[in-house]
Design a protein around this motif. Sequence first.
Motif, PDB file in Angstrom:
ATOM      1  N   LYS A   1       0.835  -1.208   0.000  1.00  0.00           N
ATOM      2  CA  LYS A   1       0.000   0.000   0.000  1.00  0.00           C
ATOM      3  C   LYS A   1       0.870   1.258   0.000  1.00  0.00           C
ATOM      4  CE  LYS A   1      -3.990   1.993   2.358  1.00  0.00           C
ATOM      5  NZ  LYS A   1      -3.563   3.351   2.623  1.00  0.00           N
ATOM      6  N   ALA A   2       1.927   1.264   0.801  1.00  0.00           N
ATOM      7  CA  ALA A   2       2.822   2.423   0.859  1.00  0.00           C
ATOM      8  C   ALA A   2       3.554   2.623  -0.470  1.00  0.00           C
ATOM      9  CB  ALA A   2       3.820   2.260   2.004  1.00  0.00           C
ATOM     10  N   VAL A   3       3.985   1.526  -1.093  1.00  0.00           N
ATOM     11  CA  VAL A   3       4.649   1.630  -2.403  1.00  0.00           C
ATOM     12  C   VAL A   3       3.660   2.182  -3.426  1.00  0.00           C
ATOM     13  CG1 VAL A   3       5.756   0.363  -4.294  1.00  0.00           C
ATOM     14  CG2 VAL A   3       6.305  -0.221  -1.920  1.00  0.00           C
ATOM     15  N   MET A   4       2.430   1.661  -3.407  1.00  0.00           N
ATOM     16  CA  MET A   4       1.414   2.124  -4.358  1.00  0.00           C
ATOM     17  C   MET A   4       1.153   3.621  -4.190  1.00  0.00           C
ATOM     18  SD  MET A   4      -1.199  -1.127  -4.251  1.00  0.00           S
ATOM     19  CE  MET A   4      -2.454  -0.317  -5.222  1.00  0.00           C
ATOM     20  N   THR A   5       1.103   4.086  -2.955  1.00  0.00           N
ATOM     21  CA  THR A   5       0.877   5.507  -2.692  1.00  0.00           C
ATOM     22  C   THR A   5       2.008   6.351  -3.266  1.00  0.00           C
ATOM     23  OG1 THR A   5      -0.396   5.031  -0.696  1.00  0.00           O
ATOM     24  CG2 THR A   5       0.556   7.236  -0.872  1.00  0.00           C
ATOM     25  N   GLN A   6       3.248   5.927  -3.022  1.00  0.00           N
ATOM     26  CA  GLN A   6       4.397   6.700  -3.527  1.00  0.00           C
ATOM     27  C   GLN A   6       4.462   6.677  -5.049  1.00  0.00           C
ATOM     28  OE1 GLN A   6       7.579   7.325  -1.230  1.00  0.00           O
ATOM     29  NE2 GLN A   6       9.061   7.689  -2.825  1.00  0.00           N
ATOM     30  N   VAL A   7       4.211   5.509  -5.658  1.00  0.00           N
ATOM     31  CA  VAL A   7       4.255   5.416  -7.120  1.00  0.00           C
ATOM     32  C   VAL A   7       3.137   6.278  -7.724  1.00  0.00           C
ATOM     33  CG1 VAL A   7       3.950   3.857  -9.093  1.00  0.00           C
ATOM     34  CG2 VAL A   7       5.353   3.141  -7.150  1.00  0.00           C
ATOM     35  N   THR A   8       1.968   6.240  -7.128  1.00  0.00           N
ATOM     36  CA  THR A   8       0.827   7.003  -7.640  1.00  0.00           C
ATOM     37  C   THR A   8       1.048   8.503  -7.531  1.00  0.00           C
ATOM     38  OG1 THR A   8      -0.694   5.217  -7.047  1.00  0.00           O
ATOM     39  CG2 THR A   8      -1.665   7.397  -7.389  1.00  0.00           C
ATOM     40  N   ASN A   9       1.514   8.957  -6.361  1.00  0.00           N
ATOM     41  CA  ASN A   9       1.598  10.393  -6.074  1.00  0.00           C
ATOM     42  C   ASN A   9       2.983  11.002  -6.271  1.00  0.00           C
ATOM     43  OD1 ASN A   9      -1.138  10.291  -5.252  1.00  0.00           O
ATOM     44  ND2 ASN A   9      -0.512   9.601  -3.222  1.00  0.00           N
ATOM     45  N   GLY A  10       4.016  10.159  -6.308  1.00  0.00           N
ATOM     46  CA  GLY A  10       5.367  10.673  -6.382  1.00  0.00           C
ATOM     47  C   GLY A  10       5.792  11.286  -5.065  1.00  0.00           C
ATOM     48  N   LYS A  11       7.056  11.649  -4.959  1.00  0.00           N
ATOM     49  CA  LYS A  11       7.555  12.307  -3.748  1.00  0.00           C
ATOM     50  C   LYS A  11       8.955  12.815  -4.037  1.00  0.00           C
ATOM     51  CE  LYS A  11       8.183  11.651   1.186  1.00  0.00           C
ATOM     52  NZ  LYS A  11       8.129  10.702   2.305  1.00  0.00           N
ATOM     53  N   ASN A  12       9.227  14.033  -3.635  1.00  0.00           N
ATOM     54  CA  ASN A  12      10.524  14.666  -3.878  1.00  0.00           C
ATOM     55  C   ASN A  12      10.871  14.588  -5.368  1.00  0.00           C
ATOM     56  OD1 ASN A  12      10.781  15.276  -1.128  1.00  0.00           O
ATOM     57  ND2 ASN A  12      11.685  13.289  -0.702  1.00  0.00           N
ATOM     58  N   ALA A  13      12.001  13.972  -5.715  1.00  0.00           N
ATOM     59  CA  ALA A  13      12.427  13.916  -7.117  1.00  0.00           C
ATOM     60  C   ALA A  13      11.664  12.870  -7.922  1.00  0.00           C
ATOM     61  CB  ALA A  13      13.921  13.621  -7.189  1.00  0.00           C
ATOM     62  N   MET A  14      10.936  11.975  -7.244  1.00  0.00           N
ATOM     63  CA  MET A  14      10.211  10.916  -7.957  1.00  0.00           C
ATOM     64  C   MET A  14       8.899  11.458  -8.507  1.00  0.00           C
ATOM     65  SD  MET A  14       9.097   7.181  -6.640  1.00  0.00           S
ATOM     66  CE  MET A  14       7.786   6.299  -7.463  1.00  0.00           C
ATOM     67  N   PRO A  15       8.691  11.309  -9.812  1.00  0.00           N
ATOM     68  CA  PRO A  15       7.443  11.803 -10.403  1.00  0.00           C
ATOM     69  C   PRO A  15       6.258  10.914 -10.044  1.00  0.00           C
ATOM     70  CG  PRO A  15       8.712  10.630 -12.055  1.00  0.00           C
ATOM     71  CD  PRO A  15       9.576  10.693 -10.810  1.00  0.00           C
ATOM     72  N   ALA A  16       5.064  11.475 -10.144  1.00  0.00           N
ATOM     73  CA  ALA A  16       3.832  10.710  -9.928  1.00  0.00           C
ATOM     74  C   ALA A  16       3.528   9.893 -11.174  1.00  0.00           C
ATOM     75  CB  ALA A  16       2.678  11.668  -9.628  1.00  0.00           C
ATOM     76  N   PHE A  17       3.190   8.632 -10.983  1.00  0.00           N
ATOM     77  CA  PHE A  17       2.836   7.765 -12.099  1.00  0.00           C
ATOM     78  C   PHE A  17       1.337   7.483 -12.146  1.00  0.00           C
ATOM     79  CE2 PHE A  17       7.342   7.129 -11.823  1.00  0.00           C
ATOM     80  CZ  PHE A  17       7.735   6.939 -13.138  1.00  0.00           C
ATOM     81  N   GLY A  18       0.578   8.124 -11.255  1.00  0.00           N
ATOM     82  CA  GLY A  18      -0.861   7.897 -11.194  1.00  0.00           C
ATOM     83  C   GLY A  18      -1.587   8.194 -12.491  1.00  0.00           C
ATOM     84  N   GLY A  19      -1.157   9.164 -13.237  1.00  0.00           N
ATOM     85  CA  GLY A  19      -1.803   9.493 -14.501  1.00  0.00           C
ATOM     86  C   GLY A  19      -1.246   8.721 -15.682  1.00  0.00           C
ATOM     87  N   ARG A  20      -0.104   8.060 -15.472  1.00  0.00           N
ATOM     88  CA  ARG A  20       0.568   7.350 -16.566  1.00  0.00           C
ATOM     89  C   ARG A  20       0.349   5.851 -16.544  1.00  0.00           C
ATOM     90  NH1 ARG A  20       6.611   9.853 -16.248  1.00  0.00           N
ATOM     91  NH2 ARG A  20       6.032  11.380 -14.701  1.00  0.00           N
ATOM     92  N   LEU A  21       0.217   5.279 -15.345  1.00  0.00           N
ATOM     93  CA  LEU A  21       0.048   3.834 -15.188  1.00  0.00           C
ATOM     94  C   LEU A  21      -1.342   3.532 -14.639  1.00  0.00           C
ATOM     95  CD1 LEU A  21       3.456   2.914 -13.493  1.00  0.00           C
ATOM     96  CD2 LEU A  21       2.831   2.653 -15.900  1.00  0.00           C
ATOM     97  N   SER A  22      -1.879   2.386 -15.005  1.00  0.00           N
ATOM     98  CA  SER A  22      -3.178   1.970 -14.478  1.00  0.00           C
ATOM     99  C   SER A  22      -3.020   1.555 -13.015  1.00  0.00           C
ATOM    100  CB  SER A  22      -3.729   0.800 -15.284  1.00  0.00           C
ATOM    101  OG  SER A  22      -2.947  -0.373 -15.049  1.00  0.00           O
ATOM    102  N   ASP A  23      -4.138   1.496 -12.296  1.00  0.00           N
ATOM    103  CA  ASP A  23      -4.099   1.034 -10.907  1.00  0.00           C
ATOM    104  C   ASP A  23      -3.539  -0.388 -10.835  1.00  0.00           C
ATOM    105  OD1 ASP A  23      -5.192   3.434 -10.117  1.00  0.00           O
ATOM    106  OD2 ASP A  23      -7.212   2.645  -9.819  1.00  0.00           O
ATOM    107  N   GLU A  24      -3.892  -1.216 -11.819  1.00  0.00           N
ATOM    108  CA  GLU A  24      -3.401  -2.596 -11.855  1.00  0.00           C
ATOM    109  C   GLU A  24      -1.882  -2.624 -12.053  1.00  0.00           C
ATOM    110  OE1 GLU A  24      -4.130  -6.817 -14.214  1.00  0.00           O
ATOM    111  OE2 GLU A  24      -4.984  -4.981 -15.043  1.00  0.00           O
ATOM    112  N   ASP A  25      -1.363  -1.793 -12.950  1.00  0.00           N
ATOM    113  CA  ASP A  25       0.085  -1.727 -13.159  1.00  0.00           C
ATOM    114  C   ASP A  25       0.792  -1.271 -11.888  1.00  0.00           C
ATOM    115  OD1 ASP A  25      -0.002  -2.584 -15.794  1.00  0.00           O
ATOM    116  OD2 ASP A  25       0.121  -0.567 -16.648  1.00  0.00           O
ATOM    117  N   ILE A  26       0.210  -0.309 -11.196  1.00  0.00           N
ATOM    118  CA  ILE A  26       0.817   0.197  -9.957  1.00  0.00           C
ATOM    119  C   ILE A  26       0.797  -0.883  -8.880  1.00  0.00           C
ATOM    120  CG2 ILE A  26       0.544   1.882  -8.083  1.00  0.00           C
ATOM    121  CD1 ILE A  26      -0.317   3.907 -10.291  1.00  0.00           C
TER     122      ILE A  26
END
Length: 141
Positions: free
Chosen positions: A103-128
């Motif tokens: 769940k924590a990884v999914m949150t960070q991948v979806t929203n991004g943090k610091n230098a890491m971009p958000a992938f929520g708009g680029r990847l599907s929920d299933e991919d995340i």
Amino acid sequence: SPLLTTLIKMKYTIIAALVASATAFTAPKVEIPSAVKAAVAGAAVTAGVAVSPAFAGDVGAGEQVFNANCAACHAGGQNVIMPEKTLEKDALEQYLAGGRNEKAVMTQVTNGKNAMPAFGGRLSDEDIANVASYVIATSEA
């Protein structure tokens, strides 16, 4: 010249044939409906078979998503931007908001943090979910 024109046409014909033959061998993605997954799990429980998936996502599919989207910065579980914040077990426990879990990884991948971009708009929920399963699974090694 006519020879040059003929060679160019031949080149495009060959390219078109290669593209057509490559797409002919592409297997379609088969999605198993969640109702079927639930029915299978329910049947297994009824039959007394233990059903406890280790991860919510598909680790194999997550590896493909990771290699295509994350490996540029996180190859080998490392971090080229912030070297201390790797994808290894101890670092995930220390630095990942919410601790080392999918769940924590999914949150960070979806929203991004610091230098890491958000992938929520680029990847599907299933991919995340799949990439989160892959990250947690590989952090065990």
